[in-house]
Design an enzyme around this catalytic site. Structure first.
Site, short mmCIF file in Angstrom:
data_model
loop_
_atom_site.label_atom_id
_atom_site.label_comp_id
_atom_site.label_asym_id
_atom_site.label_seq_id
_atom_site.Cartn_x
_atom_site.Cartn_y
_atom_site.Cartn_z
N HIS A 155 0.85 -1.20 0.00
CA HIS A 155 0.00 0.00 0.00
C HIS A 155 0.89 1.25 0.00
CE1 HIS A 155 -3.31 2.57 0.56
NE2 HIS A 155 -3.68 2.28 1.78
N ASP A 212 3.48 6.34 -7.44
CA ASP A 212 4.72 6.06 -6.72
C ASP A 212 5.95 6.03 -7.61
OD1 ASP A 212 3.78 5.87 -4.14
OD2 ASP A 212 2.98 3.87 -4.49
N HIS A 222 -1.74 -0.57 -11.59
CA HIS A 222 -2.62 -0.17 -10.49
C HIS A 222 -3.89 -1.00 -10.55
CE1 HIS A 222 -5.01 2.46 -7.87
NE2 HIS A 222 -3.86 2.93 -7.45
N1 ACO Z 1 5.33 -5.11 -13.80
C1 ACO Z 1 5.17 -6.13 -14.66
N2 ACO Z 1 4.03 -6.77 -14.88
C2 ACO Z 1 2.97 -6.35 -14.18
C3 ACO Z 1 3.02 -5.28 -13.26
C4 ACO Z 1 4.27 -4.64 -13.09
N3 ACO Z 1 4.41 -3.62 -12.26
N4 ACO Z 1 1.81 -5.08 -12.71
C5 ACO Z 1 1.01 -6.00 -13.28
N5 ACO Z 1 1.71 -6.76 -14.15
C6 ACO Z 1 1.15 -7.84 -15.00
C7 ACO Z 1 0.91 -9.11 -14.21
O1 ACO Z 1 2.04 -9.95 -14.23
C8 ACO Z 1 -0.27 -9.67 -14.93
O2 ACO Z 1 0.19 -10.26 -16.12
P1 ACO Z 1 -0.45 -11.64 -16.66
O3 ACO Z 1 -1.88 -11.27 -17.03
O4 ACO Z 1 0.40 -12.04 -17.81
O5 ACO Z 1 -0.39 -12.60 -15.50
C9 ACO Z 1 -1.10 -8.45 -15.33
O6 ACO Z 1 -0.13 -7.38 -15.46
C10 ACO Z 1 -2.17 -8.06 -14.31
O7 ACO Z 1 -1.54 -7.90 -13.05
P2 ACO Z 1 -2.27 -8.11 -11.65
O8 ACO Z 1 -1.22 -8.44 -10.62
O9 ACO Z 1 -3.41 -9.05 -11.80
O10 ACO Z 1 -2.86 -6.68 -11.38
P3 ACO Z 1 -3.42 -6.16 -9.99
O11 ACO Z 1 -4.46 -5.16 -10.30
O12 ACO Z 1 -3.77 -7.28 -9.06
O13 ACO Z 1 -2.12 -5.45 -9.35
C11 ACO Z 1 -0.57 -3.84 -8.62
C12 ACO Z 1 -1.97 -4.11 -9.22
C13 ACO Z 1 -0.41 -4.61 -7.29
C14 ACO Z 1 -0.42 -2.36 -8.32
C15 ACO Z 1 0.51 -4.31 -9.64
O14 ACO Z 1 0.35 -3.61 -10.86
C16 ACO Z 1 1.92 -4.16 -9.10
O15 ACO Z 1 2.41 -5.06 -8.42
N6 ACO Z 1 2.59 -3.00 -9.42
C17 ACO Z 1 3.91 -2.77 -8.90
C18 ACO Z 1 3.83 -2.28 -7.45
C19 ACO Z 1 3.35 -0.85 -7.35
O16 ACO Z 1 3.81 0.03 -8.05
N7 ACO Z 1 2.41 -0.61 -6.41
C20 ACO Z 1 1.87 0.74 -6.16
C21 ACO Z 1 0.42 0.85 -6.51
S1 ACO Z 1 -0.13 2.54 -6.27
C22 ACO Z 1 -0.44 2.68 -4.62
O17 ACO Z 1 -0.68 1.73 -3.91
C23 ACO Z 1 -0.42 4.04 -3.98
#
Ligand code: ACO
Length: 427
Positions: free
Chosen positions: A267, A362, A306
């Site tokens: 988060h 972020d 996101h």
């Molecule tokens: N890098 C590479 N691939 C990614 C990323 C990423 N940052 N984020 C998602 N993906 C891919 C996943 O591997 C998945 O691919 P697939 O369909 O081939 O399996 C697809 O995109 C969907 O990803 P999910 O994990 O299902 O997306 P979700 O909505 O659950 O996750 C999250 C969102 C947690 C923010 C994710 O994008 C992530 O981990 N990002 C990096 C961490 C980050 O920056 N967090 C800050 C969020 S903003 C905040 O909290 C203030």
């Protein structure tokens, strides 16, 4: 004819008509679906609340597909450009922008509460020299409930308003004390001649020169970052604030719980992960091979993607602009080149385009904080200061909402059926 959803239960052949209001059905309406009268009735199962609206709210609107974020209807871009953090706080809490007179009265009511009781200072002095600032922030905010015992009268709007002012005013003081504590420096008292963010920076960085005033560009940049982080509707920490508040716990205890939820790396901790990632990449020439690793699923591109935004996070755009202004004063953060190259490659790469992965808030915020001399351990605390406003606005809205009850989810029990106790010698 009213909008309804017709559900046929194949177990009984019965058909049910569930009203659709605002694009939702009420989970409680499912309870009429049952095979026998003795049953509890159908529930919905939604771990992580992926598809469950827990409240009606008129505070913050997000359209993740369009990349839209609005507070009380005002686009975040306009607030970041024209408003101040305290004016935005007033808007979030009261629903309307203040008149000039209302704004001065509001700013004064915050200034009046910036000092903490000396015993709060002593409480903070009791933490270990290497205590994490967020742990100190959470504990000290919880401790405030013992200083303002009338805060438990959550149904009294006058008391509620007093606690709201106190929390918004004292959050920067406690945050700055937590930083000074781990540096081993004496705590700086608030200076009410300065505005909200300048005062915070002065409490953080003032050393022996009593005339110290923060650079106005940096104070303004922090003010913008605070506006961007003030609220984000029903996220993990806001949900914690509402859930704790629903038992009518005082707002200090509830807010400490919300801040604890923010502390987690999923988060409030992502900007720290971005800095770590950029440092590990180390050089622009390594960016392409890093992206290859991401595409192979070996790691994630932190600061990208996101749960809600499937478009450029509108806050990330504003932050990128703000970064240029900050770096003009502080000098460029050497990691910026790597970040820019990562963004350029990722935004034109099929892997990221197909998955709608864009920079989030972020991606650049950590670079700015670092350039301003703010240590990484302070990042979640820097998030908690402005989000205090959102938590309080959501808490007050929850208390005024006649549909809300104590938050108490159901479960699907997967344990043993009844069985008899076995004496220890027979196990
Ligand atoms: N890098 C590479 N691939 C990614 C990323 C990423 N940052 N984020 C998602 N993906 C891919 C996943 O591997 C998945 O691919 P697939 O369909 O081939 O399996 C697809 O995109 C969907 O990803 P999910 O994990 O299902 O997306 P979700 O909505 O659950 O996750 C999250 C969102 C947690 C923010 C994710 O994008 C992530 O981990 N990002 C990096 C961490 C980050 O920056 N967090 C800050 C969020 S903003 C905040 O909290 C203030």
């Amino acid at each position: 004819m009213a909008d309804t959803l017709t559900v046929t239960d194949n177990r009984t052949g019965k058909t049910y008509s569930l009203p659709i209001v605002d694009g939702t059905i009420r989970a409680a309406d499912l309870r009429q679906i049952k095979v026998t009268e003795a049953e509890f009735g159908m529930m919905s199962y939604d771990p992580g609340f992926l598809n469950t609206a827990s409240t009606r709210s008129s505070i913050t609107e997000i359209d993740g597909d369009l990349g839209v974020l609005r507070y009380r209807g005002y686009p975040i871009e306009q607030l970041a450009e024209h408003s101040s953090f305290l004016e935005t706080a007033y808007l979030l809490l009261n629903g309307e922008l203040p008149t000039a007179e209302q704004l001065s009265a509001w700013e004064l009511s915050i200034q009046q509460h910036t000092v903490v009781h000396e015993n709060v200072k002593q409480l903070m002095e009791g933490f270990r020299y290497d205590a994490h600032p967020m742990g100190m922030f959470i504990s000290t905010v919880a401790g405030l409930s013992t200083f303002y015992t009338e805060a438990k009268n959550v149904r009294d709007p006058v008391s509620r308003n007093n606690q709201i002012c106190r929390l918004i005013a004292k959050a920067p003081t406690i945050a700055a004390f937590s930083y000074r504590h781990c540096q081993g420096y004496p705590y700086n008292y608030p200076n009410n001649k300065l505005n909200y963010t300048s005062n915070f920076l002065a409490m953080m960085f003032k050393m022996v020169d009593s005339s110290y005033e923060p650079h106005p560009v940096l104070a303004k940049a922090l003010d913008i970052l605070f506006i961007l982080h003030a609220d984000h509707e029903q996220n993990c920490s806001t949900n914690a604030m509402r859930a704790i508040g629903s038992s009518e716990a005082d707002p200090y205890s509830a807010l400490a719980g919300a801040a604890a939820a923010l502390y987690g790396p999923l988060h409030g901790g992502a900007n720290e992960a971005v800095l770590k990632m950029l440092a590990e990449i180390g050089d622009v020439k390594n960016v392409a091979s890093f992206i290859d690793q991401v595409k192979l699923g070996k790691c994630r591109l932190m600061g990208f993607g996101h749960r809600v935004y499937k478009n450029y996070d509108p806050r990330a755009k504003i932050i990128k602009r703000t970064a240029d202004e900050v770096f003009a004063v502080t000098g460029r953060n050497p990691l910026l080149e790597i970040a820019l190259e990562l963004e350029k490659i990722a935004l034109s790469d099929e892997y990221f385009i197909k998955r709608k992965l864009y920079p989030n808030v972020d991606f650049y915020s950590g670079l700015i904080y670092q350039a301003m001399g703010l240590p990484v351990t302070m990042f979640p605390v820097l998030f908690a200061i402005p989000r205090t406003v959102g938590w309080l606005a959501q808490w007050a809205e929850m208390l005024e909402d006649s549909e809300q009850k104590i938050a108490r989810p159901r479960q699907i029990y997967t344990g043993h059926a009844v069985r008899d106790f076995v004496p220890i010698a027979e196990r």
